[in-house]
Write a protein that holds these residues in place. Structure first.
Motif, PDB file in Angstrom:
ATOM      1  N   TRP A  89     -10.382   6.752  -8.939  1.00 51.98           N
ATOM      2  CA  TRP A  89     -10.546   5.373  -8.498  1.00 51.98           C
ATOM      3  C   TRP A  89     -10.709   4.425  -9.687  1.00 51.98           C
ATOM      4  O   TRP A  89     -10.149   3.326  -9.704  1.00 51.98           O
ATOM      5  N   ASP A  90     -11.483   4.864 -10.691  1.00 51.30           N
ATOM      6  CA  ASP A  90     -11.662   4.038 -11.894  1.00 51.30           C
ATOM      7  C   ASP A  90     -10.338   3.832 -12.616  1.00 51.30           C
ATOM      8  O   ASP A  90     -10.032   2.726 -13.069  1.00 51.30           O
ATOM      9  N   ARG A 115       0.125  -5.650 -12.706  1.00 53.65           N
ATOM     10  CA  ARG A 115      -0.006  -7.028 -12.235  1.00 53.65           C
ATOM     11  C   ARG A 115       1.318  -7.790 -12.233  1.00 53.65           C
ATOM     12  O   ARG A 115       1.662  -8.448 -11.233  1.00 53.65           O
ATOM     13  N   THR A 131       0.825  -1.214   0.000  1.00 53.99           N
ATOM     14  CA  THR A 131       0.000   0.000   0.000  1.00 53.99           C
ATOM     15  C   THR A 131       0.858   1.261   0.000  1.00 53.99           C
ATOM     16  O   THR A 131       0.660   2.171  -0.826  1.00 53.99           O
ATOM     17  N   LEU A 154      -7.384   3.935 -11.276  1.00 48.08           N
ATOM     18  CA  LEU A 154      -6.522   3.079 -10.465  1.00 48.08           C
ATOM     19  C   LEU A 154      -6.879   1.610 -10.629  1.00 48.08           C
ATOM     20  O   LEU A 154      -5.992   0.758 -10.813  1.00 48.08           O
ATOM     21  N   THR A 155      -8.164   1.301 -10.558  1.00 46.99           N
ATOM     22  CA  THR A 155      -8.594  -0.098 -10.575  1.00 46.99           C
ATOM     23  C   THR A 155      -8.674  -0.691 -11.978  1.00 46.99           C
ATOM     24  O   THR A 155      -8.537  -1.910 -12.139  1.00 46.99           O
ATOM     25  N   ARG A 156      -8.884   0.138 -12.996  1.00 47.96           N
ATOM     26  CA  ARG A 156      -9.078  -0.388 -14.356  1.00 47.96           C
ATOM     27  C   ARG A 156      -7.867  -0.211 -15.268  1.00 47.96           C
ATOM     28  O   ARG A 156      -7.789  -0.852 -16.313  1.00 47.96           O
ATOM     29  N   LEU A 180      -3.710  -0.728 -11.731  1.00 48.52           N
ATOM     30  CA  LEU A 180      -3.499  -2.037 -11.098  1.00 48.52           C
ATOM     31  C   LEU A 180      -3.397  -3.184 -12.110  1.00 48.52           C
ATOM     32  O   LEU A 180      -2.516  -4.045 -11.975  1.00 48.52           O
TER      33      LEU A 180
END
Length: 243
Positions: A149-150, A161, A31, A152-154, A157
């Motif tokens: 947030w979108d 991987r 984190t 970051l997650t889509r 991240l």
């Protein structure tokens, strides 16, 4: 040797402590490392110097890091209690906390010392990976109305991987065989509360002078690490394989 080790309750206690150590430290390092990498990936004045300073904890030798944190956490003259006293958290010198004398606090402090030193390494991995992500992807996402947030997650991240897998695998290996910070800070105490597998193997091999059981513990450590790395691989790449 394997039968003797597996029948020893101390081994299973060390396995449990190691799992706690891995989970607590990994969660914080990943984190903090990702957050710091994203901050240092932006353009600002003095970014080069900030990046250099951020890597200094990683450059500290492990033994020096352990001794430094032992001074910081000293209940009588340590900076940690001194800071809490100045902030008014502690009422007086009589209220000083013995950080390494409590089984739960000792494990938390060992995790803190290791996270402080190793987070810059994770940050460096993520920072290198972030610089390979094309900026056009983020621009297109903003045009489509995506928020942070979108993105970051889509975008971030999923693109990170492979780096995340490397970070998880390497740090898990180092956690399981962790020795220096345990040796200098707590020596496995109090009451064995910080005795991870790496330190348990050291005790069997070089304190008890039972090299056979020490080697057996080392091979069991390898099996534990292999199992955890396979779990990481499964959860990180299962969606990719399905696609």
């Amino acid at each position: 040797n394997y039968q003797s080790v597996l029948a020893d309750p101390s081994l299973w206690s060390s396995v449990q402590i190691t799992l706690y150590f891995v989970v607590l430290a990994l969660a914080q390092e990943i984190t903090l490392g990702l957050a710091c990498a994203q901050l240092l990936n932006r353009q600002f004045v003095g970014r080069r110097w900030v990046r250099m300073l951020a890597l200094l904890p990683w450059a500290v030798p492990p033994i020096v890091n352990g001794i430094m944190w032992k001074w910081i956490l000293n209940p009588s003259y340590g900076a940690h209690n001194g800071l809490l006293l100045q902030l008014g958290v502690l009422g007086s010198g009589r209220d000083y906390i013995i950080w390494l004398g409590d089984p739960v606090l000792a494990l938390v402090m060992v995790v803190l010392a290791d996270v402080w030193k190793e987070t810059p390494f994770i940050m460096l991995l993520f920072l290198a990976a972030l610089q390979t992500i094309p900026g056009d992807l983020y621009e297109a996402a903003r045009v489509d109305g995506a928020n942070r947030w979108d993105m970051l997650t889509r975008i971030t991240l999923p693109m990170l991987r492979p780096t995340l897998f490397v970070a998880l695998a390497l740090r898990t290996i180092w956690y399981v065989k962790c020795f220096y910070v345990i040796y200098t800070l707590t020596a496995g105490g109090p009451s064995g509360s910080t005795q991870v597998l790496g330190y348990f193997s050291y005790l069997r091999s070089f304190i008890s002078l039972d090299l056979g059981q020490g080697a057996a513990v080392a091979y069991l450590m390898t099996a534990v690490v292999l199992a955890l790395v396979l779990v990481y691989q499964y959860f990180l790449y299962r969606n990719v394989d399905a696609a």
